[in-house]
Design a protein around this motif. Structure first.
Motif, PDB file in Angstrom:
ATOM      1  N   PRO A 101       0.836  -1.204   0.000  1.00  0.00           N
ATOM      2  CA  PRO A 101       0.000   0.000   0.000  1.00  0.00           C
ATOM      3  C   PRO A 101       0.872   1.256   0.000  1.00  0.00           C
ATOM      4  CG  PRO A 101      -0.825  -1.592   1.587  1.00  0.00           C
ATOM      5  CD  PRO A 101       0.487  -2.125   1.099  1.00  0.00           C
ATOM      6  N   ASP A 102       0.411   2.291  -0.671  1.00  0.00           N
ATOM      7  CA  ASP A 102       1.225   3.496  -0.833  1.00  0.00           C
ATOM      8  C   ASP A 102       1.625   4.129   0.494  1.00  0.00           C
ATOM      9  OD1 ASP A 102       1.205   3.257  -3.567  1.00  0.00           O
ATOM     10  OD2 ASP A 102      -0.521   4.590  -3.849  1.00  0.00           O
ATOM     11  N   ASP A 103       0.793   3.938   1.521  1.00  0.00           N
ATOM     12  CA  ASP A 103       1.097   4.567   2.812  1.00  0.00           C
ATOM     13  C   ASP A 103       1.838   3.633   3.770  1.00  0.00           C
ATOM     14  OD1 ASP A 103      -1.006   2.848   3.194  1.00  0.00           O
ATOM     15  OD2 ASP A 103      -2.198   4.226   4.424  1.00  0.00           O
ATOM     16  N   ALA A 104       2.230   2.445   3.301  1.00  0.00           N
ATOM     17  CA  ALA A 104       2.935   1.499   4.178  1.00  0.00           C
ATOM     18  C   ALA A 104       4.349   2.012   4.452  1.00  0.00           C
ATOM     19  CB  ALA A 104       2.992   0.114   3.536  1.00  0.00           C
ATOM     20  N   PRO A 105       4.730   2.202   5.715  1.00  0.00           N
ATOM     21  CA  PRO A 105       6.017   2.851   6.053  1.00  0.00           C
ATOM     22  C   PRO A 105       7.191   1.876   6.110  1.00  0.00           C
ATOM     23  CG  PRO A 105       4.787   2.469   8.057  1.00  0.00           C
ATOM     24  CD  PRO A 105       3.928   1.941   6.933  1.00  0.00           C
ATOM     25  N   PHE A 106       7.395   1.136   5.022  1.00  0.00           N
ATOM     26  CA  PHE A 106       8.468   0.151   4.999  1.00  0.00           C
ATOM     27  C   PHE A 106       9.271   0.289   3.711  1.00  0.00           C
ATOM     28  CE2 PHE A 106       4.604  -1.770   6.886  1.00  0.00           C
ATOM     29  CZ  PHE A 106       5.004  -1.713   8.226  1.00  0.00           C
ATOM     30  N   ASP A 107      10.552  -0.056   3.775  1.00  0.00           N
ATOM     31  CA  ASP A 107      11.373  -0.057   2.568  1.00  0.00           C
ATOM     32  C   ASP A 107      10.780  -1.050   1.574  1.00  0.00           C
ATOM     33  OD1 ASP A 107      13.129   1.797   3.634  1.00  0.00           O
ATOM     34  OD2 ASP A 107      14.487   0.284   4.429  1.00  0.00           O
ATOM     35  N   ASN A 108      10.698  -0.625   0.316  1.00  0.00           N
ATOM     36  CA  ASN A 108       9.934  -1.393  -0.669  1.00  0.00           C
ATOM     37  C   ASN A 108      10.579  -1.281  -2.052  1.00  0.00           C
ATOM     38  OD1 ASN A 108       6.671  -0.985  -2.226  1.00  0.00           O
ATOM     39  ND2 ASN A 108       7.808  -2.855  -1.868  1.00  0.00           N
ATOM     40  N   VAL A 109      10.735  -2.429  -2.718  1.00  0.00           N
ATOM     41  CA  VAL A 109      11.186  -2.464  -4.106  1.00  0.00           C
ATOM     42  C   VAL A 109      10.090  -3.141  -4.912  1.00  0.00           C
ATOM     43  CG1 VAL A 109      12.928  -3.284  -5.731  1.00  0.00           C
ATOM     44  CG2 VAL A 109      13.602  -2.617  -3.417  1.00  0.00           C
ATOM     45  N   ARG A 110       9.650  -2.489  -5.977  1.00  0.00           N
ATOM     46  CA  ARG A 110       8.554  -3.041  -6.754  1.00  0.00           C
ATOM     47  C   ARG A 110       8.861  -3.054  -8.241  1.00  0.00           C
ATOM     48  NH1 ARG A 110       3.654   0.888  -5.382  1.00  0.00           N
ATOM     49  NH2 ARG A 110       4.246   0.197  -3.285  1.00  0.00           N
ATOM     50  N   ALA A 111       8.198  -3.946  -8.953  1.00  0.00           N
ATOM     51  CA  ALA A 111       8.301  -4.000 -10.403  1.00  0.00           C
ATOM     52  C   ALA A 111       7.202  -3.136 -11.011  1.00  0.00           C
ATOM     53  CB  ALA A 111       8.158  -5.437 -10.883  1.00  0.00           C
ATOM     54  N   ASP A 112       7.419  -2.696 -12.237  1.00  0.00           N
ATOM     55  CA  ASP A 112       6.393  -1.952 -12.971  1.00  0.00           C
ATOM     56  C   ASP A 112       5.651  -2.928 -13.877  1.00  0.00           C
ATOM     57  OD1 ASP A 112       4.807  -0.217 -14.381  1.00  0.00           O
ATOM     58  OD2 ASP A 112       6.461   0.861 -15.352  1.00  0.00           O
ATOM     59  N   SER A 113       4.751  -3.717 -13.279  1.00  0.00           N
ATOM     60  CA  SER A 113       3.997  -4.701 -14.049  1.00  0.00           C
ATOM     61  C   SER A 113       3.137  -4.038 -15.116  1.00  0.00           C
ATOM     62  CB  SER A 113       3.108  -5.537 -13.120  1.00  0.00           C
ATOM     63  OG  SER A 113       3.876  -6.439 -12.358  1.00  0.00           O
ATOM     64  N   HIS A 114       2.533  -2.909 -14.791  1.00  0.00           N
ATOM     65  CA  HIS A 114       1.672  -2.233 -15.762  1.00  0.00           C
ATOM     66  C   HIS A 114       2.470  -1.824 -16.996  1.00  0.00           C
ATOM     67  CE1 HIS A 114      -1.111  -2.160 -12.400  1.00  0.00           C
ATOM     68  NE2 HIS A 114      -2.042  -1.699 -13.197  1.00  0.00           N
ATOM     69  N   GLY A 115       3.632  -1.244 -16.767  1.00  0.00           N
ATOM     70  CA  GLY A 115       4.466  -0.850 -17.896  1.00  0.00           C
ATOM     71  C   GLY A 115       4.948  -2.048 -18.686  1.00  0.00           C
ATOM     72  N   GLY A 116       5.251  -3.138 -17.993  1.00  0.00           N
ATOM     73  CA  GLY A 116       5.725  -4.342 -18.662  1.00  0.00           C
ATOM     74  C   GLY A 116       4.657  -4.982 -19.530  1.00  0.00           C
ATOM     75  N   VAL A 117       3.434  -5.069 -19.027  1.00  0.00           N
ATOM     76  CA  VAL A 117       2.334  -5.633 -19.814  1.00  0.00           C
ATOM     77  C   VAL A 117       2.064  -4.764 -21.042  1.00  0.00           C
ATOM     78  CG1 VAL A 117      -0.114  -6.207 -19.802  1.00  0.00           C
ATOM     79  CG2 VAL A 117       1.307  -6.778 -17.826  1.00  0.00           C
ATOM     80  N   LEU A 118       2.123  -3.460 -20.861  1.00  0.00           N
ATOM     81  CA  LEU A 118       1.897  -2.554 -21.994  1.00  0.00           C
ATOM     82  C   LEU A 118       2.940  -2.779 -23.087  1.00  0.00           C
ATOM     83  CD1 LEU A 118       0.313  -0.239 -23.257  1.00  0.00           C
ATOM     84  CD2 LEU A 118       1.792   1.363 -22.017  1.00  0.00           C
ATOM     85  N   LEU A 119       4.204  -2.990 -22.701  1.00  0.00           N
ATOM     86  CA  LEU A 119       5.245  -3.272 -23.695  1.00  0.00           C
ATOM     87  C   LEU A 119       4.893  -4.515 -24.511  1.00  0.00           C
ATOM     88  CD1 LEU A 119       8.593  -2.713 -21.722  1.00  0.00           C
ATOM     89  CD2 LEU A 119       7.691  -1.310 -23.580  1.00  0.00           C
ATOM     90  N   ALA A 120       4.424  -5.554 -23.832  1.00  0.00           N
ATOM     91  CA  ALA A 120       4.095  -6.806 -24.516  1.00  0.00           C
ATOM     92  C   ALA A 120       2.916  -6.633 -25.470  1.00  0.00           C
ATOM     93  CB  ALA A 120       3.787  -7.892 -23.483  1.00  0.00           C
ATOM     94  N   ILE A 121       1.855  -6.001 -24.998  1.00  0.00           N
ATOM     95  CA  ILE A 121       0.648  -5.848 -25.820  1.00  0.00           C
ATOM     96  C   ILE A 121       0.915  -4.907 -26.990  1.00  0.00           C
ATOM     97  CG2 ILE A 121      -1.767  -5.146 -25.832  1.00  0.00           C
ATOM     98  CD1 ILE A 121      -1.133  -7.751 -24.255  1.00  0.00           C
TER      99      ILE A 121
END
Length: 343
Positions: free
Chosen positions: A159-179
């Motif tokens: 969640p955007d307000d979760a106060p923890f160190d976080n590394v995430r992938a850009d799944s939305h951008g990746g799917v868009l590249l494929a489609i």
């Protein structure tokens, strides 16, 4: 120390007291030398010689408790056999090793209760920190993260307000590249074989698939979507169900294990890849390159996510007062034989 007392002490593990008596120094002085704090040149020499003579072995557990440092980091992932987690683990291990940490790896089976139990077990401080890559995030995770006495870095969507160190992938951008790639080659009926939709990647890739179709001007068709799991066998079975009811001209798969299963199902059904059906996977693991034909795939930067997570962890250990940080890794598409042909 008399010969008799030396002989008696040799029958049991040598202690700091033994070393101190043999060296002719105080226990405090011997302890400082043996713990690497130092002392006068003469004291250091005598203590080291005495330690070697009696075969003194430092008690690593006691030293770690005293220093409140174990020299261990933990990595918890759903499936240690998944190529994505293997890449991530290797990158984390490389960074940890340079910082003189060892890595312990846990396979959670994507069980939220098991992951929560692992987080709660951190109260025993058996490691200095944990990197967690969950497939699902619930209230139990967030509560346990908030209570953890050691740092935890999460690889995955929080969640955007979760106060923890976080590394995430850009799944939305990746799917868009494929489609976009499939649409650019003239494909009009682009199917989607997803993993479990109640997982973080499954939910994100489903949402991204629908948005990407809209972005390239193609309609969403319910019959072109099939659900399986993020594994080869389940991916192949899902592709079989899809092909039994519909004839897409392209299939996008939520990971490379699913894509490998779909590829084998297509070929077994006498369909040519990519002439009849183009195929794109996700994660760009070695499996995509080893398949025949080789599978086009979107990389979500598994190794880079691992490296960033390890860097965030080491920074947090050095300075616990840092504000929570979030890193996002950009996707890239590698086009291979499974989708190269332009119609």
């Amino acid at each position: 120390m008399s010969r008799k007392r030396l002989q008696k002490s040799a029958d049991a593990p040598a202690t700091v007291r033994t070393v101190a008596a043999l060296a002719g120094v105080s226990i405090a002085s011997a302890s400082r030398v043996l713990n690497g704090i130092g002392g006068s040149t003469e004291t250091v020499r005598r203590v080291r010689e005495a330690a070697a003579r009696v075969g003194y072995v430092p008690n690593a557990i006691a030293r770690s408790l005293q220093a409140r440092r174990t020299g261990l980091l933990a990595l918890a992932v759903a499936d240690i056999g998944n190529p994505v987690y293997v890449e991530m683990m290797r990158a984390i291990e490389e960074v940890a090793k340079r910082a003189d940490y060892q890595l312990l790896v846990h396979a959670t089976g994507a069980d939220p209760e098991g992951e929560t139990a692992l987080l709660e077990g951190l109260a025993r401080r058996y490691v200095d920190g944990m990197i967690l890559s969950p497939l699902r995030i619930g209230d139990g995770h967030l509560t346990a993260l908030g209570r953890s006495p050691v740092p935890v870095t999460v690889v995955g969507q929080l969640p955007d307000d979760a106060p923890f160190d976080n590394v995430r992938a850009d799944s939305h951008g990746g799917v868009l590249l494929a489609i976009e790639h499939l649409a650019d080659t003239g494909r009009k009926r682009i199917a989607f074989v997803n993993g479990a939709p109640d997982t973080l990647p499954g939910a994100a890739r489903m949402t991204a698939y629908r948005a990407a179709l809209t972005a390239v001007g193609l309609p969403y068709e319910e019959e072109l979507v099939e659900i399986g799991d993020f594994q080869y066998a389940q991916g192949r079975a899902a592709a079989a169900r899809l092909l039994a009811r519909a004839r897409p001209d392209a299939i996008f798969c939520a990971n490379d294990l699913i894509a490998a299963g779909a590829l084998h199902e297509l070929l077994a059904g006498g369909l040519r890849v990519p002439q009849d059906v183009a195929l794109v996977g996700m994660d760009d693991t070695a499996l995509a390159e080893m398949s025949f034909p080789q599978i086009s795939s979107v990389s979500l930067g598994a190794a880079e996510r691992g490296r960033l997570a390890a860097d965030l962890m080491l920074s947090r250990l050095e300075n616990p007062q840092l504000a929570p940080r979030r890193e996002t890794v950009a996707p890239t598409l590698t086009v291979r034989a499974s989708s190269e042909v332009t119609l």
